[in-house]
Design a protein around this motif. Structure first.
Motif, PDB file in Angstrom:
ATOM      1  N   ALA A  85     -84.778  31.310 -34.266  1.00 34.42           N
ATOM      2  CA  ALA A  85     -84.560  32.745 -34.020  1.00 34.42           C
ATOM      3  C   ALA A  85     -85.564  33.281 -33.007  1.00 34.42           C
ATOM      4  O   ALA A  85     -85.226  34.098 -32.146  1.00 34.42           O
ATOM      5  CB  ALA A  85     -84.654  33.523 -35.333  1.00 34.42           C
ATOM      6  N   ALA A  86     -86.799  32.800 -33.108  1.00 34.78           N
ATOM      7  CA  ALA A  86     -87.838  33.235 -32.167  1.00 34.78           C
ATOM      8  C   ALA A  86     -87.492  32.810 -30.746  1.00 34.78           C
ATOM      9  O   ALA A  86     -87.694  33.571 -29.790  1.00 34.78           O
ATOM     10  CB  ALA A  86     -89.186  32.663 -32.583  1.00 34.78           C
ATOM     11  N   PHE A 102     -92.052  34.272 -37.702  1.00 37.18           N
ATOM     12  CA  PHE A 102     -91.249  33.394 -36.850  1.00 37.18           C
ATOM     13  C   PHE A 102     -91.622  31.916 -36.997  1.00 37.18           C
ATOM     14  O   PHE A 102     -90.895  31.037 -36.554  1.00 37.18           O
ATOM     15  CB  PHE A 102     -91.368  33.825 -35.387  1.00 37.18           C
ATOM     16  CG  PHE A 102     -90.507  35.005 -35.036  1.00 37.18           C
ATOM     17  CD1 PHE A 102     -89.137  34.950 -35.198  1.00 37.18           C
ATOM     18  CD2 PHE A 102     -91.065  36.172 -34.534  1.00 37.18           C
ATOM     19  CE1 PHE A 102     -88.325  36.032 -34.867  1.00 37.18           C
ATOM     20  CE2 PHE A 102     -90.270  37.260 -34.207  1.00 37.18           C
ATOM     21  CZ  PHE A 102     -88.891  37.192 -34.380  1.00 37.18           C
ATOM     22  N   LYS A 103     -92.778  31.654 -37.630  1.00 39.97           N
ATOM     23  CA  LYS A 103     -93.193  30.270 -37.847  1.00 39.97           C
ATOM     24  C   LYS A 103     -92.884  29.786 -39.267  1.00 39.97           C
ATOM     25  O   LYS A 103     -93.127  28.625 -39.604  1.00 39.97           O
ATOM     26  CB  LYS A 103     -94.699  30.129 -37.595  1.00 39.97           C
ATOM     27  CG  LYS A 103     -95.118  30.295 -36.145  1.00 39.97           C
ATOM     28  CD  LYS A 103     -96.629  30.177 -36.006  1.00 39.97           C
ATOM     29  CE  LYS A 103     -97.068  30.347 -34.554  1.00 39.97           C
ATOM     30  NZ  LYS A 103     -98.556  30.280 -34.429  1.00 39.97           N
ATOM     31  N   ALA A 104     -92.346  30.666 -40.086  1.00 37.65           N
ATOM     32  CA  ALA A 104     -92.191  30.387 -41.519  1.00 37.65           C
ATOM     33  C   ALA A 104     -91.247  29.226 -41.810  1.00 37.65           C
ATOM     34  O   ALA A 104     -91.534  28.371 -42.654  1.00 37.65           O
ATOM     35  CB  ALA A 104     -91.721  31.638 -42.248  1.00 37.65           C
ATOM     36  N   THR A 105     -90.107  29.174 -41.127  1.00 34.93           N
ATOM     37  CA  THR A 105     -89.099  28.142 -41.390  1.00 34.93           C
ATOM     38  C   THR A 105     -88.533  27.636 -40.067  1.00 34.93           C
ATOM     39  O   THR A 105     -88.668  28.294 -39.028  1.00 34.93           O
ATOM     40  CB  THR A 105     -87.940  28.707 -42.241  1.00 34.93           C
ATOM     41  OG1 THR A 105     -87.239  29.690 -41.460  1.00 34.93           O
ATOM     42  CG2 THR A 105     -88.450  29.331 -43.534  1.00 34.93           C
ATOM     43  N   PRO A 106     -87.893  26.469 -40.100  1.00 35.15           N
ATOM     44  CA  PRO A 106     -87.249  25.973 -38.864  1.00 35.15           C
ATOM     45  C   PRO A 106     -86.236  26.964 -38.305  1.00 35.15           C
ATOM     46  O   PRO A 106     -86.118  27.125 -37.083  1.00 35.15           O
ATOM     47  CB  PRO A 106     -86.568  24.686 -39.333  1.00 35.15           C
ATOM     48  CG  PRO A 106     -87.407  24.211 -40.477  1.00 35.15           C
ATOM     49  CD  PRO A 106     -87.853  25.469 -41.180  1.00 35.15           C
ATOM     50  N   LEU A 122     -98.243  39.446 -38.136  1.00 33.04           N
ATOM     51  CA  LEU A 122     -97.179  39.270 -39.122  1.00 33.04           C
ATOM     52  C   LEU A 122     -95.902  38.737 -38.484  1.00 33.04           C
ATOM     53  O   LEU A 122     -95.186  37.922 -39.075  1.00 33.04           O
ATOM     54  CB  LEU A 122     -96.903  40.600 -39.838  1.00 33.04           C
ATOM     55  CG  LEU A 122     -98.009  41.119 -40.764  1.00 33.04           C
ATOM     56  CD1 LEU A 122     -97.630  42.477 -41.338  1.00 33.04           C
ATOM     57  CD2 LEU A 122     -98.277  40.128 -41.894  1.00 33.04           C
ATOM     58  N   LEU A 123     -95.611  39.208 -37.259  1.00 32.19           N
ATOM     59  CA  LEU A 123     -94.434  38.706 -36.545  1.00 32.19           C
ATOM     60  C   LEU A 123     -94.575  37.212 -36.245  1.00 32.19           C
ATOM     61  O   LEU A 123     -93.622  36.429 -36.410  1.00 32.19           O
ATOM     62  CB  LEU A 123     -94.233  39.479 -35.241  1.00 32.19           C
ATOM     63  CG  LEU A 123     -93.498  40.815 -35.333  1.00 32.19           C
ATOM     64  CD1 LEU A 123     -93.535  41.529 -33.985  1.00 32.19           C
ATOM     65  CD2 LEU A 123     -92.046  40.604 -35.761  1.00 32.19           C
TER      66      LEU A 123
END
Length: 351
Positions: free
Chosen positions: A271-272, A262-266, A257-258
């Protein structure tokens, strides 16, 4: 690590999912970190010769035992323990014969326990051996000990008492805790809760705390397994195995889930990157490979069960644990504790 105490470990090279290449890589990693380690490696001789020859650090430190048979993950324990031609049997026999101080295997858990019980025998006074695992926790040592996590689904009050004795000894010798805190897993912390055998075990474990060299904290709940209230959690193999598999599954879910988050949006990718150091620190803290190795307790010899899917890092972690326990004289210390507890109970007329 107790460097300087010369130890020979017996390694079953054929039982893991990744094959002997991962096992030999793990052996080499351990050998490079600890010059006091030697190895007897069991399995396909020709294949092992090629793998060992490639590792300069293993020169003159590995003896290869050519054994043709392999115990698969699908073999029944009752069948596996009768076979005399397997790398698993050969690895255990090296401990039985005094050639090595501990055995490490990535093989079939049921077969390894059954074969170990037949070849090494139980310690005097032990009814049911147990498998102990290390669980990431909030304690200063970073881990808690939990047992049993699958050796036997049944456990009466006296079995649970023996688990407390063995778990405390493991925590003392494996984690360096002088007086481990022990808790008995239950559905609540109140004394009136739980099955009859748990209430009886609660009293037995408390009364034996001086002999066992531990501090008994009474009943604990599932939330205490990764907590800092106790160092050792005692339960039956059915409950312990379900807790272990649930914990592993939950850890994997959180990790997945993490990654998705962290891959969801630019912006989340940025942030990652900013949190990379902290994320790596967290990953290292909960990395299951670092605590790879379930210890079979209650036998006349030390056996460490590595995950079947272990890579070189995981195998090396299991080897490190086997070394620590062997160098501390763990089996002899445990035998003395159990014998003392049995003698006391007989004198009290409670055996």
């Amino acid at each position: 690590m107790r460097d300087g105490v010369q130890i020979t470990l017996s390694i079953d090279a054929m039982g893991g999912d990744r094959g002997p290449a991962a096992v030999v890589a793990g052996i080499a990693r351990s050998a490079s970190k600890n010059p006091a380690l030697d190895f007897i490696v069991h399995g396909n001789g020709a294949e092992l010769e090629k793998l060992v020859r490639k590792r300069k650090v293993l020169r003159d430190r590995v003896e290869i035992r050519d054994v043709p048979g392999v115990v698969t993950m699908h073999d029944k324990p009752s069948q596996a323990m009768r076979r005399t031609d397997t790398s698993m049997r050969s690895a255990i026999d090296a401990v039985k014969d005094g050639e090595a101080q501990a055995c490490v295997s990535c093989g079939n858990t049921g077969a390894l326990m059954a074969t170990s019980m037949i070849r090494l025998r139980k310690l005097d006074g032990v009814n049911r051996p147990a498998i102990a695992c290390l669980w990431p926790s909030r304690n200063p040592q970073g881990f808690n000990v939990m047992l049993d996590v699958g050796a036997d689904i049944r456990a009466d009050a006296r079995d649970l008492l023996q688990y407390a004795m063995m778990g405390a000894s493991y925590a003392r010798n494996g984690l360096g805790l002088e007086t481990p805190r022990v808790g008995l897993l239950n559905v609540g912390t109140e004394e009136h809760k739980g099955r009859a055998e748990l209430k009886e075990a609660n009293e037995l474990i408390e009364n034996a705390s001086d002999i066992g060299g531990y501090a008994f904290k009474g009943f604990v709940e599932g939330g205490d397994i990764p907590g800092d209230r106790v160092d050792v959690i005692v339960t039956d193999g059915f409950t312990g195995n379900i807790a272990l598999k649930t914990g592993e599954g939950t850890a994997k879910l959180v990790g997945d889930l993490l990654k998705e988050a962290f891959k969801a949006t630019p912006l989340s990718r940025i942030a990652a990157l900013l949190a990379l150091t902290s994320l790596k620190r967290l990953q290292k803290r909960i990395d299951p490979r670092r605590v790879n190795g379930g210890v079979f307790l209650g036998l006349k010899g030390t056996v460490v069960k590595s995950h079947g899917s272990a890579d070189a890092t995981g195998v090396s972690a299991a080897i490190k644990l086997a070394y620590e326990l062997s160098a501390s004289g763990f089996t002899d210390r445990l035998a003395a504790r159990v014998a003392s507890a049995v003698a006391t109970s007989q004198n009290d007329g409670t055996s």
